[in-house]
Design a protein around this motif. Structure first.
Motif, short mmCIF file in Angstrom:
data_model
loop_
_atom_site.label_atom_id
_atom_site.label_comp_id
_atom_site.label_asym_id
_atom_site.label_seq_id
_atom_site.Cartn_x
_atom_site.Cartn_y
_atom_site.Cartn_z
N TYR A 27 0.82 -1.21 0.00
CA TYR A 27 0.00 0.00 0.00
C TYR A 27 0.85 1.27 0.00
O TYR A 27 0.36 2.37 -0.25
CB TYR A 27 -0.89 0.04 1.24
N GLY A 28 2.13 1.13 0.37
CA GLY A 28 2.98 2.30 0.55
C GLY A 28 3.08 2.74 1.98
O GLY A 28 3.64 3.80 2.27
N ASN A 29 2.55 1.94 2.93
CA ASN A 29 2.76 2.22 4.35
C ASN A 29 4.19 1.87 4.72
O ASN A 29 4.76 0.90 4.21
CB ASN A 29 1.80 1.40 5.21
N LEU A 30 4.76 2.64 5.63
CA LEU A 30 6.11 2.39 6.09
C LEU A 30 6.07 1.73 7.46
O LEU A 30 5.35 2.16 8.36
CB LEU A 30 6.87 3.72 6.19
N TRP A 31 6.86 0.67 7.63
CA TRP A 31 7.03 -0.01 8.91
C TRP A 31 8.48 0.14 9.32
O TRP A 31 9.40 -0.03 8.51
CB TRP A 31 6.66 -1.49 8.80
N MET A 32 8.71 0.47 10.58
CA MET A 32 10.06 0.78 11.05
C MET A 32 10.33 0.12 12.40
O MET A 32 9.45 0.06 13.25
CB MET A 32 10.21 2.30 11.18
N VAL A 33 11.54 -0.41 12.57
CA VAL A 33 11.97 -0.93 13.86
C VAL A 33 13.06 -0.02 14.41
O VAL A 33 13.79 0.63 13.66
CB VAL A 33 12.48 -2.39 13.75
N THR A 34 13.16 0.02 15.74
CA THR A 34 14.08 0.95 16.38
C THR A 34 15.32 0.25 16.94
O THR A 34 15.33 -0.97 17.15
CB THR A 34 13.39 1.69 17.54
N ASP A 35 16.35 1.06 17.19
CA ASP A 35 17.58 0.56 17.80
C ASP A 35 18.11 1.63 18.75
O ASP A 35 18.95 2.46 18.38
CB ASP A 35 18.62 0.24 16.73
N ASN A 36 17.62 1.60 19.99
CA ASN A 36 18.14 2.56 20.98
C ASN A 36 19.15 1.92 21.91
O ASN A 36 19.46 2.44 22.98
CB ASN A 36 16.99 3.19 21.78
N SER A 37 19.72 0.79 21.47
CA SER A 37 20.65 0.05 22.32
C SER A 37 21.87 0.87 22.70
O SER A 37 22.38 0.78 23.83
CB SER A 37 21.11 -1.23 21.60
#
Length: 564
Positions: A456-466
């Motif tokens: 659809y063009g939705n963006l999925w993002m994972v984080t890295d605050n390690s």
């Protein structure tokens, strides 16, 4: 002289002093309007990190509402998902999966999805070869010795990094690893060929064949069905693996692997430069040239683009397998929205560049590519705040960049930017850019890392605050998480929390099955900050009868699937 010695200003310190005009920033309304009339070559940009999709992005309506109820912040030692979603552990570290008894490697990162029938034109969503990057090892869990490594432990670590090629199939409603002659490990001891301008030159001590691929962080997939695994933090192994024959200059490249052919020797594509490769986003321009966008994952490093000289031919896989041997490497200058060529013969700044001692930094194109970071800064590449993943929007052709953070300059939360190439041509040498989303308590996320677009063009993002450790500024965030962003409509750029990982873990390498009904996601380094095996901070995915946490792949289901 290293690039770090030469950098004194960050992305924001340099760019926020530059007045943004209509020539250097995209207007959101104009970008949305332009997407309606995109030429065919832009509209065909792939979602799914270069992986296949059974959906034509041109024929689906943009979705502006998340298909889940966001989950609240938690610090639980679990994979927390919204109501209606479920997961299963798949291919955890240490499981035997090859005919010769090899085990799945450690610290899963990028995941590539290759339908088992891909070379025959198929797009199976229930049977595939998955490629799993294994970024690094935790000495506490691999060998149990965190001080002085023994030769046996070094060997075990060298065998635990690299890439796993794993066949998986959905049977009886569950995903399973299944036997296949193509199941195999590419590790720090595998023979790999150097190709391109640095092959056989002084920077690599004349080598044409080298041992291993290490620091395998993110990556990408090619239209001809190969994996591009990216070698990131490779210098730290020199001391840890002393006496093993490890050569840091033989690492730090983009390595191409054919998951369908175990007999095909993996290739390090030196024309794409040597730096801390986080990823490569591959697409095909209107004229058939292959374009790859890449980030150098460190503070005050740059964004790059590789453009092949040869052209992609869907009917000639053998020729396509050579496309990344030869091409032009560029670095982004965000101050004036330009791509600067990193070519020794065609850019006088590289010929004239000198170090603090007054000596020339480069004498050949091999020198330029072997230290692409120093080359980039010498010609005016813009140092940015840890460029991690880069992905291409499947509807608009815009290029999104996750800038994780830069604690050296107070940018603790990071941001996501996007840019559009001139005339919607991925081979263009100018572009327009803007900020898409900024991290912080007001937005709910921090330290954006891997990205993936759905059809659809939705963006999925994972984080890295390690890397922020126990800094209280990240308390609002809880464990590392996965977020959903609409990219069009009134909710564009607003983060909605989909998943939360276990204690100390990152979630990495998200990729969809072609039908959009399964999301494969890696759980990396759960319990990494444990003091000892007697004081474990996590038990996630532990083998039955033990408490030791395991990096693993998970298969998440409950998605409605994509509808035109």
């Amino acid at each position: 002289m290293t690039s770090q010695d030469k950098v004194e200003s960050s992305f924001w310190h340099r760019l926020l002093d530059t007045r943004l005009t209509r020539r250097t920033a995209i207007g959101s309304a104009a970008a949305t309007a332009a997407a309606v009339t995109l030429p065919l070559n832009i509209a065909e940009a792939q979602a799914n990190n270069g992986g296949p999709s059974t959906v034509d992005a041109r024929k689906v309506k943009p979705q502006t509402v998340a298909p889940f109820r966001p989950v609240p912040v938690t610090g639980a030692d679990a994979l927390t998902l919204p109501a209606g979603y479920r997961y299963q552990v798949l291919a955890p570290w240490g499981e035997k999966f090859t005919n010769d008894g090899r085990e799945i490697g450690f610290n899963h990162d990028y995941v590539g999805y290759f339908p088992i029938d891909m070379l025959q034109g198929g797009q199976s969503s229930t049977d595939a070869l998955l490629t799993i990057n294994h970024e690094y090892v935790n000495a506490l869990f691999v060998g149990g010795n965190t001080k002085e490594r023994t030769p046996a432990q070094v060997r075990a670590e060298m065998e635990a990094v690299g890439v796993s090629v794993v066949r998986v199939r959905k049977e009886g409603g569950a995903w399973k690893v299944v036997p296949d002659a193509r199941n195999r490990r590419i590790d720090a001891l595998t023979d790999i060929e150097l190709t391109g301008p640095v092959r056989g030159t002084a920077p690599v001590k004349g080598a044409t064949m080298v041992k291993g691929s290490v620091g395998n962080c993110s990556g990408g997939q090619t239209p001809w069905g190969t994996l591009l695994t990216c070698e990131e933090n490779v210098d730290g192994y020199t001391k840890a693996w002393a006496g093993s024959g490890y050569e840091a200059m033989h690492q730090g490249w983009v390595t191409e692997i054919d998951p369908f052919d175990p007999a095909w020797t993996p290739k390090k594509r030196t024309g794409m430069g040597r730096f801390r490769h986080e990823n490569v986003a591959i697409t095909v321009a209107a004229d058939g040239r292959v374009v790859g966008y890449m980030g150098d994952d460190m503070q005050d490093a740059c964004v790059y683009k590789f453009v092949s000289r040869g052209r992609y031919n869907p009917a000639d896989r053998a020729a396509n397998l050579k496309l990344l041997e030869d091409g032009d490497l560029y670095v982004a200058n965000f101050g004036n929205g330009s791509w600067v060529l990193l070519d020794y013969d065609r850019n006088k700044k590289l010929q004239e560049a000198k170090g603090a001692d007054g000596k020339a930094l480069f004498a050949s194109q091999a020198d330029v590519l072997a230290d692409a970071r120093a080359s980039a800064l010498a010609v005016g590449g813009t140092p940015v705040d840890r460029p991690e993943d880069i992905e291409i929007h499947p509807r608009t052709g815009e290029v999104y960049v996750a800038l994780t953070n830069n604690s050296k300059h107070g940018n603790y939360f990071g941001q996501i930017i996007k840019f559009r190439e001139a005339k919607d041509d991925w081979t263009a040498t100018t572009f327009l850019w803007e900020v898409f989303a900024v991290g912080g308590p007001q937005s709910g996320f921090a330290s954006p890392d891997n990205l993936v677009f759905d059809p659809y063009g939705n963006l999925w993002m994972v984080t890295d605050n390690s890397d922020l450790g126990s800094n209280p500024i990240k308390d609002f965030h809880g464990n590392n998480a996965m977020f959903f962003f609409a990219t069009e409509g009134p909710n564009a750029g607003k983060a909605q929390r989909f998943a939360i990982g276990p204690v100390d873990a990152e979630m990495t390498g998200p990729v969809w099955s072609p039908d959009g009904k399964t999301l494969f996601l890696a759980i990396q380094h759960p319990g990494e900050d444990s003091e000892s095996l007697d004081k474990l901070r996590s038990n996630f995915a532990a083998k039955p009868g033990t408490n030791v946490p395991r990096p693993t792949l998970v298969a998440i289901e409950g998605f409605p699937g994509w509808k035109a």
